[in-house]
Design a protein around this motif. Structure first.
Motif, PDB file in Angstrom:
ATOM      1  N   UNK A 109      35.638 -50.793 -78.926  1.00 20.62           N
ATOM      2  CA  UNK A 109      35.376 -49.504 -78.294  1.00 20.62           C
ATOM      3  C   UNK A 109      34.029 -49.534 -77.582  1.00 20.62           C
ATOM      4  N   UNK A 110      34.076 -49.695 -76.265  1.00 23.67           N
ATOM      5  CA  UNK A 110      32.812 -49.873 -75.541  1.00 23.67           C
ATOM      6  C   UNK A 110      32.015 -48.579 -75.426  1.00 23.67           C
ATOM      7  N   UNK A 111      32.611 -47.454 -75.829  1.00 23.85           N
ATOM      8  CA  UNK A 111      31.856 -46.192 -75.783  1.00 23.85           C
ATOM      9  C   UNK A 111      30.932 -46.058 -76.996  1.00 23.85           C
ATOM     10  N   UNK A 112      31.141 -46.900 -78.016  1.00 28.04           N
ATOM     11  CA  UNK A 112      30.292 -46.801 -79.217  1.00 28.04           C
ATOM     12  C   UNK A 112      28.966 -47.521 -78.996  1.00 28.04           C
TER      13      UNK A 112
ATOM     14  N   UNK B 128      21.983 -54.551 -85.322  1.00 30.11           N
ATOM     15  CA  UNK B 128      23.297 -54.070 -84.911  1.00 30.11           C
ATOM     16  C   UNK B 128      23.931 -53.350 -86.089  1.00 30.11           C
ATOM     17  N   UNK B 129      24.518 -52.182 -85.835  1.00 34.61           N
ATOM     18  CA  UNK B 129      25.103 -51.420 -86.942  1.00 34.61           C
ATOM     19  C   UNK B 129      26.231 -52.226 -87.604  1.00 34.61           C
ATOM     20  N   UNK B 130      26.870 -53.110 -86.833  1.00 34.62           N
ATOM     21  CA  UNK B 130      27.955 -53.911 -87.416  1.00 34.62           C
ATOM     22  C   UNK B 130      27.433 -54.945 -88.419  1.00 34.62           C
ATOM     23  N   UNK B 131      26.101 -55.187 -88.446  1.00 34.36           N
ATOM     24  CA  UNK B 131      25.531 -56.115 -89.436  1.00 34.36           C
ATOM     25  C   UNK B 131      25.793 -55.609 -90.854  1.00 34.36           C
ATOM     26  N   UNK B 132      26.010 -54.300 -90.987  1.00 30.74           N
ATOM     27  CA  UNK B 132      26.186 -53.722 -92.313  1.00 30.74           C
ATOM     28  C   UNK B 132      27.580 -54.030 -92.873  1.00 30.74           C
TER      29      UNK B 132
ATOM     30  N   UNK C 114      22.329 -52.625 -72.848  1.00 29.13           N
ATOM     31  CA  UNK C 114      23.519 -51.822 -73.129  1.00 29.13           C
ATOM     32  C   UNK C 114      23.513 -51.407 -74.602  1.00 29.13           C
ATOM     33  N   UNK C 115      23.624 -50.115 -74.880  1.00 38.69           N
ATOM     34  CA  UNK C 115      23.599 -49.675 -76.289  1.00 38.69           C
ATOM     35  C   UNK C 115      24.825 -50.136 -77.082  1.00 38.69           C
ATOM     36  N   UNK C 116      25.860 -50.617 -76.404  1.00 38.67           N
ATOM     37  CA  UNK C 116      27.051 -51.056 -77.136  1.00 38.67           C
ATOM     38  C   UNK C 116      26.748 -52.306 -77.952  1.00 38.67           C
ATOM     39  N   UNK C 117      26.452 -53.423 -77.285  1.00 40.43           N
ATOM     40  CA  UNK C 117      26.156 -54.667 -78.008  1.00 40.43           C
ATOM     41  C   UNK C 117      24.886 -55.348 -77.490  1.00 40.43           C
TER      42      UNK C 117
END
Ligand code: FES
Ligand SMILES: [Fe+2]
Length: 321
Positions: free
Chosen positions: A182-185, A167-171, A244-247
């Motif tokens: 933002x569910x579009x991300x 997950x990009x948020x892991x960074x 889902x590419x979001x999460x």
């Protein structure tokens, strides 16, 4: 919240405690995500109606109605998330103050997490002590219901990690309350996962009918190793993500979703196909290539007719690279 606990103590309140924990095959950051991602509350927690009043990455205030059995409990809750491994809450249950700390810790084995939630129920006299005891009983009962609804989300994230996605948020050091808003991300990334090359799939055409398998007429195929789903709708081949590419939530269809859409099961995102390819009736000699972005990586799909005549081709092949 320590400042509230100190205030309660200063005013002569005592408390009774409760400690509950959940262990599972995911990382502490997935547990942290689950506590910060309050948006899933509406779709996942059937007994919770939650209105978010103020929100920043570190602070959130909500008004919620929690159903426990036939009873509805309104609660105003202040949430704090200053450190990655801790969420703190202060809430009023039946007019009494309750403070809660949830810690997201490493589990007993590598690749597991332990979430420890500690409650303090405040009271000052015999009557309020009885109310504190009832609150503790109800919270304990409710914890299991809430965890049974939340655990599959964390485990699904753990499973995707196990398959090599991240997950990009892991960074980021902390997963704040705004991080997933933002569910579009698109936060899911293929990362080091090595997609199998030259995956292929046959499509048949008989008369006006297209299918992946001439025998069972199946109209959808999951390409699990690529996290894609291919669907034949009329004379078009639609290419959907299968998560889902979001999460990373599983996608589904329900009575309200058209065949040209998929619905996220965690948040309200509705997904359209990445691309659609017209399967023409007449021209069996075709060779089309489409490119699209999938889980932060460029994908290429080629569809070519392989066998048949100009009106009745038997097989077309879809390949990915
Ligand atoms: S996981 Fe968030 S919209 Fe699908
Ligand atoms: Fe939840």
């Amino acid at each position: 919240m320590r400042i509230i606990e100190q205030t309660m103590t200063r005013y002569g309140y005592k408390h009774i405690s409760l400690k509950l924990e959940t262990v599972g095959k995911y990382l502490p950051t997935d547990s942290e995500w689950n506590y910060s991602d309050t948006m899933h509350a509406e779709l996942i927690h059937k007994m919770l109606d939650c209105t978010q009043v103020n929100i920043s990455n570190k602070d959130l205030s909500t008004f919620m109605i929690q159903m426990i059995g036939p009873f509805a409990f309104p609660a105003i809750t202040l949430m704090k998330h200053d450190e990655p491994h801790i969420h703190e809450y202060t809430t009023l249950i039946m007019g009494r103050v309750v403070t809660i700390t949830s810690e997201h810790l490493d589990g007993p084995e590598p690749g597991t997490a332990r979430t420890v939630t500690s409650y303090k129920f405040y009271y000052r006299n015999v009557l309020s002590k009885q109310i504190a005891r009832i609150s503790r009983f109800l919270i304990q009962k409710n914890y299991k219901i809430v965890m049974d609804e939340d655990r599959p989300l964390r485990e699904h994230r753990g499973l995707l990690r196990h398959m090599g996605l991240f997950y990009t948020s892991d960074l980021q050091e902390t997963h704040g309350f705004l991080a997933s808003r933002s569910i579009a991300e698109d936060h899911v990334s293929i990362g080091t996962y090595s997609m199998p090359k030259d995956q292929y799939l046959d499509i048949y055409k008989t008369g006006n009918y297209f299918s992946f398998d001439a025998k069972d007429n199946v109209q959808s195929r999951d390409i699990c190793t690529l996290f894609l789903e291919l669907s034949l709708v009329g004379k078009e081949l639609l290419v959907f993500p299968s998560i889902c590419p979001h999460e990373g939530a599983p996608l589904c269809r329900d009575g309200k979703t058209s065949r040209e859409e998929r619905k996220c099961s965690w948040h309200p995102r509705v997904l359209k196909p990445y691309t659609r390819i017209a399967l023409s009736d007449s021209a069996y000699i075709f060779n089309q290539q489409v490119k699209f972005q999938h889980l932060n990586r460029a994908m290429s799909l080629t569809i070519e007719a392989l066998d048949g005549d100009s009106t009745e081709w038997k097989v077309a092949r879809v390949t990915f690279s």
